[in-house]
Structures are given as C-alpha cells and as structure tokens.
Design a protein around this motif. Structure first.
Motif, PDB file in Angstrom:
ATOM      1  N   LEU A  13       0.826  -1.199   0.000  1.00  0.00           N
ATOM      2  CA  LEU A  13       0.000   0.000   0.000  1.00  0.00           C
ATOM      3  C   LEU A  13       0.868   1.260   0.000  1.00  0.00           C
ATOM      4  O   LEU A  13       0.601   2.221  -0.732  1.00  0.00           O
ATOM      5  CB  LEU A  13      -0.946  -0.010   1.200  1.00  0.00           C
ATOM      6  CG  LEU A  13      -2.007   1.079   1.244  1.00  0.00           C
ATOM      7  CD1 LEU A  13      -2.914   1.023   0.019  1.00  0.00           C
ATOM      8  CD2 LEU A  13      -2.816   0.947   2.526  1.00  0.00           C
ATOM      9  N   ALA A  14       1.917   1.245   0.808  1.00  0.00           N
ATOM     10  CA  ALA A  14       2.827   2.396   0.853  1.00  0.00           C
ATOM     11  C   ALA A  14       3.527   2.580  -0.485  1.00  0.00           C
ATOM     12  O   ALA A  14       3.691   3.706  -0.958  1.00  0.00           O
ATOM     13  CB  ALA A  14       3.854   2.213   1.974  1.00  0.00           C
ATOM     14  N   LYS A  16       2.354   1.829  -3.351  1.00  0.00           N
ATOM     15  CA  LYS A  16       1.351   2.414  -4.254  1.00  0.00           C
ATOM     16  C   LYS A  16       1.258   3.921  -4.016  1.00  0.00           C
ATOM     17  O   LYS A  16       1.232   4.705  -4.969  1.00  0.00           O
ATOM     18  CB  LYS A  16       0.002   1.741  -4.034  1.00  0.00           C
ATOM     19  CG  LYS A  16      -1.083   2.220  -4.956  1.00  0.00           C
ATOM     20  CD  LYS A  16      -2.382   1.466  -4.695  1.00  0.00           C
ATOM     21  CE  LYS A  16      -3.502   2.015  -5.561  1.00  0.00           C
ATOM     22  NZ  LYS A  16      -4.775   1.357  -5.259  1.00  0.00           N
ATOM     23  N   ASP A  17       1.213   4.333  -2.730  1.00  0.00           N
ATOM     24  CA  ASP A  17       1.183   5.766  -2.400  1.00  0.00           C
ATOM     25  C   ASP A  17       2.414   6.480  -2.950  1.00  0.00           C
ATOM     26  O   ASP A  17       2.343   7.635  -3.348  1.00  0.00           O
ATOM     27  CB  ASP A  17       1.136   5.982  -0.887  1.00  0.00           C
ATOM     28  CG  ASP A  17      -0.216   5.696  -0.277  1.00  0.00           C
ATOM     29  OD1 ASP A  17      -1.196   5.513  -1.032  1.00  0.00           O
ATOM     30  OD2 ASP A  17      -0.296   5.650   0.966  1.00  0.00           O
ATOM     31  N   LYS A  19       4.008   5.731  -5.589  1.00  0.00           N
ATOM     32  CA  LYS A  19       4.067   5.540  -7.043  1.00  0.00           C
ATOM     33  C   LYS A  19       5.199   4.593  -7.449  1.00  0.00           C
ATOM     34  O   LYS A  19       5.974   4.874  -8.351  1.00  0.00           O
ATOM     35  CB  LYS A  19       4.193   6.880  -7.751  1.00  0.00           C
ATOM     36  CG  LYS A  19       2.991   7.784  -7.507  1.00  0.00           C
ATOM     37  CD  LYS A  19       3.117   9.088  -8.242  1.00  0.00           C
ATOM     38  CE  LYS A  19       1.969  10.031  -8.103  1.00  0.00           C
ATOM     39  NZ  LYS A  19       0.977   9.942  -7.161  1.00  0.00           N
TER      40      LYS A  19
END
Length: 113
Positions: A13-14, A16-17, A19
């Motif tokens: 998730l991190a 993804k944040d 990029k």
C-alpha cells in the motif's frame, strides 16, 4: 487483503502511495546517526524494557514524570527581516494570531549565509 493486514500489505500500500518507490526509501538518518524508519511495529520493541515509567531510570519514557502532558509544546513563529522595525512589526501579529512565542533571527543576512 485479509482482515488483519500484514507488514507486506502495508509495504504494498505504501509503495502504491509512493508511485512504485519502496517505503524503505523514506528511512532517514538523523544528524546523530540514528536511522528513523517510516514505520515501527511491535517487533521493533521486542526485548526492550518497555514497562517503565516516565521520570525514572532508564528514562526510556522521558526524563520528566509529566513530560509535555503538563507543558505542551509551544507554537512558535520564526521570523527575521532586514531591519528591526520590520521585525518588530511582525512579532505582535504572530502572537495575536495564536502563536505562543517567537524565535527571532536578528541578522537575517548572516543567518542565510
């Protein structure tokens, strides 16, 4: 994702944040040489004496019994201008706007290098 997210779930998730960058890229080294990670978990405190009280040795919870619960951090305005008159005009406004103190740069030219 399961009901109980895992460290791998957080990393995904991190990432993804971020990029696609690794969350480990967020680790910073403080001037004292201490690495500060972007996330700490219970695994980071395994083996540490965590059942201590603030104000008592070994001071892992702070050197004062109440630390900042009794004396909250101040909200300060840092400012400095080329002349004393310009600087003096700003400080009362900062305090009136809710600032609890001012940090003064007396010689901005020297301060800025």
């Amino acid at each position: 994702m399961s009901d109980d997210p895992t460290l791998a779930d957080w990393e995904a998730l991190a990432s993804k944040d971020l990029k696609g960058r690794s969350p480990h890229d967020l680790t910073r080294t403080r001037p004292e040489g201490i690495e500060v990670k972007p996330l700490y978990t219970a695994a980071d405190v395994e083996g540490l004496e965590a059942d201590t009280l603030p104000g008592f040795a070994p001071f892992t919870r702070g050197v004062r019994a109440t630390m900042y619960a009794n004396r909250p951090w101040t909200i300060r305005q840092y400012a400095g201008f080329p002349t004393a008159e310009e600087s003096n005009a700003v400080y009362p406004k900062a305090l009136e706007a809710g600032g609890q103190g001012v940090s003064v740069a007396f010689d901005v030219a020297t301060h800025r290098g």
